[in-house]
Design an enzyme around this catalytic site. Structure first.
Site, mmCIF file in Angstrom:
data_model
loop_
_atom_site.group_PDB
_atom_site.id
_atom_site.type_symbol
_atom_site.label_atom_id
_atom_site.label_comp_id
_atom_site.label_asym_id
_atom_site.label_seq_id
_atom_site.Cartn_x
_atom_site.Cartn_y
_atom_site.Cartn_z
ATOM 1 C CE LYS A 122 -4.547 -1.534 1.740
ATOM 2 N NZ LYS A 122 -5.574 -1.269 2.718
ATOM 3 C CE LYS A 131 -8.732 -12.004 -3.399
ATOM 4 N NZ LYS A 131 -8.256 -12.088 -1.793
ATOM 5 C CE LYS A 149 -15.197 -2.346 -3.358
ATOM 6 N NZ LYS A 149 -16.018 -1.834 -2.160
HETATM 7 P P1 TYM Z 1 -11.158 -5.587 4.334
HETATM 8 O O1 TYM Z 1 -12.055 -4.589 4.539
HETATM 9 O O2 TYM Z 1 -10.232 -5.375 3.126
HETATM 10 O O3 TYM Z 1 -11.912 -6.961 4.103
HETATM 11 C C1 TYM Z 1 -12.954 -7.622 4.976
HETATM 12 C C2 TYM Z 1 -12.969 -8.947 5.326
HETATM 13 O O4 TYM Z 1 -13.132 -9.768 3.855
HETATM 14 C C3 TYM Z 1 -12.267 -10.502 3.650
HETATM 15 N N1 TYM Z 1 -12.102 -10.587 2.169
HETATM 16 C C4 TYM Z 1 -12.172 -11.866 1.713
HETATM 17 N N2 TYM Z 1 -12.238 -13.374 1.963
HETATM 18 C C5 TYM Z 1 -12.230 -13.992 0.884
HETATM 19 N N3 TYM Z 1 -12.136 -13.881 -0.307
HETATM 20 C C6 TYM Z 1 -12.218 -12.627 -0.839
HETATM 21 N N4 TYM Z 1 -12.091 -12.476 -2.037
HETATM 22 C C7 TYM Z 1 -12.290 -11.281 0.137
HETATM 23 N N5 TYM Z 1 -12.158 -10.221 0.167
HETATM 24 C C8 TYM Z 1 -12.167 -9.682 1.337
HETATM 25 C C9 TYM Z 1 -11.221 -10.143 4.292
HETATM 26 O O5 TYM Z 1 -9.854 -10.997 4.569
HETATM 27 C C10 TYM Z 1 -11.447 -9.587 5.580
HETATM 28 O O6 TYM Z 1 -11.561 -10.409 6.571
HETATM 29 N N6 TYM Z 1 -7.982 -5.110 7.661
HETATM 30 C C11 TYM Z 1 -9.103 -5.577 7.607
HETATM 31 C C12 TYM Z 1 -10.144 -4.663 8.453
HETATM 32 C C13 TYM Z 1 -9.862 -4.992 9.956
HETATM 33 C C14 TYM Z 1 -10.032 -6.390 10.528
HETATM 34 C C15 TYM Z 1 -10.034 -6.028 11.983
HETATM 35 C C16 TYM Z 1 -10.552 -7.396 10.236
HETATM 36 C C17 TYM Z 1 -9.484 -4.091 10.655
HETATM 37 N N7 TYM Z 1 -9.557 -4.503 12.021
HETATM 38 C C18 TYM Z 1 -10.016 -6.847 13.048
HETATM 39 C C19 TYM Z 1 -10.586 -8.688 11.202
HETATM 40 C C20 TYM Z 1 -10.300 -8.047 12.781
HETATM 41 C C21 TYM Z 1 -9.362 -5.283 6.018
HETATM 42 O O7 TYM Z 1 -8.854 -4.380 5.538
HETATM 43 O O8 TYM Z 1 -10.441 -6.112 5.541
#
Ligand code: TYM
Length: 337
Positions: free
Chosen positions: A114, A198, A201
């Site tokens: 990032k 995958k 966005k």
């Molecule tokens: P984020 O917002 O990118 O995504 C949210 C959750 O969705 C899962 N995910 C997927 N899992 C499987 N296949 C996919 N194609 C897919 N796209 C998204 C992500 O693994 C995630 O679990 N850093 C985290 C947010 C966060 C968080 C936390 C998560 C902040 N604090 C504490 C768990 C616990 C994030 O950016 O997720």
């Protein structure tokens, strides 16, 4: 120390939910809320780690609250929070930042990726981007969560949360259970425009199908999904695009139809128009009730905000109790009652 929540997972308010977000994460959460004590929520503090616009940030946070509920998360059956309405997350993150070696944060793959992306846009990346996984550790450990359902992209961050818990427990007081990732069978949802990647966005709008897209947009995107030329490969293998469409059919509750197509394709009939028709119908049928619920929730936006405020206030009581323990253990004075 007993876990306060069996399951905790959070999502960034990054605009409209895609089928990748839905099938990869949210559908799973909806199922889990009836099986375990769950906390879910929207991480608006995390969304500030890359350049952001204030009005968009606020709008997207409330939109995500509505969209999660439209997908089936029910504030009566799980604790649903907005991260910044529990500002204790940042206090715990600060304390963790001070006990975490800099090198642990700097080696995170997502930070490296990032920060490069932000620099490529001509901006400089923030210190918050480096602290991101430490804030994530605070989100999880604050509630003493046992399991964190996440995609593989978050594994390294979860490992860091475990390491932080271990350091804290060893150096100060044994307060935090070590959270484990919960890898349920999340299907890999592919980009319709480039099924070797995958659905995401960040690839651009033709690469995603939104849960709340209009039915004709969903059908159009499925119709124009990349497959192959229709000639049966000699080894009987299906191209990634066809596999991607069959996966969508599987996860939309139409596994029998998907199996029917697989058998037909194994016999050498490689016509994909009928498959696309069925996938489009299945996705529209699955998402129709969500679009309806979303419209109703949007009409009652104020009620959603009030309810998110109330459930975040309940989370805040838990957060305050954890911080009281942490302040005591680290030598900070107790807050006056
Ligand atoms: P984020 O917002 O990118 O995504 C949210 C959750 O969705 C899962 N995910 C997927 N899992 C499987 N296949 C996919 N194609 C897919 N796209 C998204 C992500 O693994 C995630 O679990 N850093 C985290 C947010 C966060 C968080 C936390 C998560 C902040 N604090 C504490 C768990 C616990 C994030 O950016 O997720």
């Amino acid at each position: 120390m007993p876990a306060t929540f069996d399951v905790l997972s959070l999502i960034q308010p990054s605009g409209d939910l895609t089928l990748g977000n839905y099938f990869g994460a949210v559908a799973n959460w909806v199922r889990l809320q009836d099986e375990q004590r769950c906390l879910f929520g929207i991480v608006d503090y995390h969304a500030m780690t890359v350049p952001f616009q204030p009005s968009k940030l606020r709008q997207r946070t409330w939109d995500m609250a509505i969209d999660l509920q439209a997908c089936g998360l029910d504030p009566e059956r799980c604790l649903l929070i907005v991260q910044s309405l529990v500002p204790e997350h940042t206090e715990l993150a600060w304390i963790f930042a001070c006990i975490t070696p800099y090198s642990w944060a700097a080696k995170m793959t997502q930070f490296k990726d990032k920060s490069r992306q932000v620099e490529a846009q001509g901006a400089s990346y923030s210190a918050g981007l480096l602290l991101y996984p430490i804030l994530q550790a605070a989100d999880i450990l604050m509630y003493k969560a046992a399991h964190v359902p996440v995609g593989g992209d978050q594994d390294q961050h979860l490992e860091l949360a475990r390491d932080v818990a271990r350091v804290f427990n060893r150096e100060y007081a044994d307060i935090f259970p070590e959270p484990t990732p919960l890898h349920t069978e999340a299907p890999k949802i592919l980009s319709p425009a480039d099924p070797t990647r995958k659905m995401s966005k960040s690839l651009g709008s033709k690469h995603v199908i939104g849960v709340f897209d209009d039915p004709d947009v969903i059908r159009r995107k499925v119709k124009s999904a990349v497959t192959d030329t229709g000639d049966a490969p000699a080894d009987g293998a299906l191209s990634p695009g066809v596999e991607g469409l069959l996966t969508l059919l599987d996860v939309s509750g139409c596994a029998d139809e998907a199996q029917g197509f697989r058998e037909e394709y194994a016999r050498g009939n490689r016509r994909y128009a009928p498959l696309k028709e069925v996938v489009g119908d299945a996705l529209v049928a699955l998402t129709d009730p969500m679009r309806e619920r979303r419209a109703a929730l949007r009409a009652g936006r104020k009620a959603v905000k009030r309810q998110m405020g109330e459930s975040s206030a309940r989370a805040r009581e838990i957060a305050r109790a954890t911080l009281a323990e942490v302040r005591e253990a680290t030598g900070l004075p107790p807050l006056p009652q």
